[in-house]
Scaffold this motif. Structure first.
Motif, short mmCIF file in Angstrom:
data_model
loop_
_atom_site.label_atom_id
_atom_site.label_comp_id
_atom_site.label_asym_id
_atom_site.label_seq_id
_atom_site.Cartn_x
_atom_site.Cartn_y
_atom_site.Cartn_z
N ARG A 183 0.82 -1.22 0.00
CA ARG A 183 0.00 0.00 0.00
C ARG A 183 0.85 1.26 0.00
N SER A 184 2.00 1.22 0.64
CA SER A 184 2.84 2.40 0.74
C SER A 184 4.08 2.25 -0.13
N PRO A 185 4.26 3.15 -1.10
CA PRO A 185 5.45 3.06 -1.94
C PRO A 185 6.74 3.19 -1.12
N ASP A 186 6.66 3.87 0.04
CA ASP A 186 7.83 4.01 0.90
C ASP A 186 8.31 2.66 1.42
N ALA A 187 7.40 1.72 1.57
CA ALA A 187 7.78 0.39 2.07
C ALA A 187 8.70 -0.32 1.09
N LEU A 188 8.61 0.02 -0.19
CA LEU A 188 9.45 -0.62 -1.20
C LEU A 188 10.80 0.09 -1.39
N ALA A 189 10.96 1.27 -0.80
CA ALA A 189 12.19 2.05 -1.01
C ALA A 189 13.46 1.27 -0.64
N PRO A 190 13.53 0.59 0.51
CA PRO A 190 14.77 -0.15 0.81
C PRO A 190 15.06 -1.26 -0.19
N LEU A 191 14.03 -1.98 -0.63
CA LEU A 191 14.22 -3.05 -1.60
C LEU A 191 14.72 -2.47 -2.93
N ARG A 192 14.10 -1.41 -3.37
CA ARG A 192 14.52 -0.77 -4.62
C ARG A 192 15.95 -0.25 -4.53
N ARG A 193 16.28 0.36 -3.40
CA ARG A 193 17.63 0.90 -3.21
C ARG A 193 18.66 -0.23 -3.25
N ARG A 194 18.39 -1.32 -2.55
CA ARG A 194 19.33 -2.46 -2.55
C ARG A 194 19.49 -3.06 -3.94
N LEU A 195 18.41 -3.13 -4.67
CA LEU A 195 18.46 -3.67 -6.03
C LEU A 195 19.34 -2.79 -6.92
N MET A 196 19.15 -1.49 -6.86
CA MET A 196 19.96 -0.58 -7.67
C MET A 196 21.42 -0.61 -7.24
N GLU A 197 21.67 -0.68 -5.94
CA GLU A 197 23.05 -0.75 -5.44
C GLU A 197 23.72 -2.04 -5.90
N ALA A 198 22.99 -3.15 -5.87
CA ALA A 198 23.55 -4.44 -6.25
C ALA A 198 23.96 -4.47 -7.72
N GLY A 199 23.20 -3.81 -8.57
CA GLY A 199 23.47 -3.87 -10.00
C GLY A 199 24.26 -2.71 -10.58
N ALA A 200 24.40 -1.61 -9.83
CA ALA A 200 25.04 -0.41 -10.39
C ALA A 200 26.50 -0.64 -10.78
N GLY A 201 27.29 -1.26 -9.92
CA GLY A 201 28.70 -1.50 -10.22
C GLY A 201 28.88 -2.41 -11.42
N PRO A 202 28.22 -3.58 -11.42
CA PRO A 202 28.34 -4.46 -12.59
C PRO A 202 27.87 -3.79 -13.88
N LEU A 203 26.82 -2.98 -13.80
CA LEU A 203 26.34 -2.27 -14.98
C LEU A 203 27.42 -1.32 -15.49
N ALA A 204 28.02 -0.54 -14.60
CA ALA A 204 29.06 0.41 -15.00
C ALA A 204 30.24 -0.30 -15.66
N ARG A 205 30.65 -1.45 -15.10
CA ARG A 205 31.77 -2.20 -15.69
C ARG A 205 31.41 -2.74 -17.07
N ALA A 206 30.18 -3.22 -17.24
CA ALA A 206 29.75 -3.73 -18.54
C ALA A 206 29.69 -2.59 -19.56
N GLN A 207 29.25 -1.42 -19.11
CA GLN A 207 29.22 -0.27 -20.01
C GLN A 207 30.63 0.16 -20.40
N ALA A 208 31.54 0.20 -19.43
CA ALA A 208 32.92 0.60 -19.71
C ALA A 208 33.58 -0.36 -20.70
N ALA A 209 33.17 -1.63 -20.66
CA ALA A 209 33.73 -2.62 -21.59
C ALA A 209 32.99 -2.62 -22.93
N GLY A 210 31.97 -1.77 -23.07
CA GLY A 210 31.23 -1.68 -24.33
C GLY A 210 30.27 -2.83 -24.54
N LEU A 211 29.89 -3.53 -23.46
CA LEU A 211 29.00 -4.69 -23.59
C LEU A 211 27.52 -4.34 -23.55
N VAL A 212 27.18 -3.23 -22.90
CA VAL A 212 25.78 -2.82 -22.82
C VAL A 212 25.64 -1.34 -23.17
#
Length: 192
Positions: A112-141
């Motif tokens: 019911r509250s979008p705020d309840a999902l904020a920690p899950l969303r933050r953790r998801l973005m934190e988990a994928g941000a580094g790998p995404l940046a490395r894949a971008q730097a390598a020209g893979l994505v």
């Protein structure tokens, strides 16, 4: 005016929370979101009161299970170091996570509250941000992807799972991953 230091968390409280999360992960994956909370408390070796001291309700407990799993995925992805392919490994693991936890996806859809999902969303973005940046730097994505897109990717990976059995979830997941991976690929720069 000086504020008192926060009270340290007791060791048994930390252990009880960990036991509750482990029990909830097992019970919810076996029996779904409607599993009896008493069974979760029993498997954790604690009373129902202890469960409610840690988690106000079923939704809060299910979200905590999901957050812990995403946090664990982030740690495991980080162990892959500078490997530019770690982003694709991350996506495969995330897809497997979605298949395993399809029953918990209803919690995310019905919060019911979008705020309840904020920690899950933050953790998801934190988990994928580094790998995404490395894949971008390598020209893979694609260069135009950002951490917010990881949320969108997770949503797409979990789409079509409602009322589907495991075989159908796997088939849908494989097709969605194939489409996503094609769409994520780096494109040749346009001629200027």
């Amino acid at each position: 005016m000086s504020h008192p230091a926060p009270k340290p968390v007791r060791k048994d409280a930390v252990q009880n929370r960990a036991a509750l999360l482990a029990a909830a992960r097992a019970v919810l994956s076996e029996q779904g979101l409607d599993a009896p909370l008493d069974l979760i408390a029993e498997r954790a070796g604690v009373g129902r009161g202890t469960l409610y001291r840690h988690f106000a309700d079923r939704t809060e407990l299910a979200l905590a299970v999901l957050e812990e799993e995403v946090e664990d995925l982030g740690r495991r992805t980080a162990q892959r170091g500078d490997d530019p392919d770690a982003f694709f490994w991350f996506l495969d693991q995330l897809a497997q996570h979605m298949i395993r936890n399809a029953g918990l996806a209803g919690v995310v859809r019905n919060v019911r509250s979008p705020d309840a999902l904020a920690p899950l969303r933050r953790r998801l973005m934190e988990a994928g941000a580094g790998p995404l940046a490395r894949a971008q730097a390598a020209g893979l994505v694609r260069e135009d992807l950002g951490p917010m897109d990881i949320r969108l990717i997770a949503t797409l990976l979990g789409a079509g799972f409602q009322n589907a059995d495991e075989a159908e979830r796997r088939a849908v997941s494989e097709r969605v991953r194939a489409l996503l991976l094609d769409g994520l690929k780096a494109r040749p720069r346009e001629a200027r």
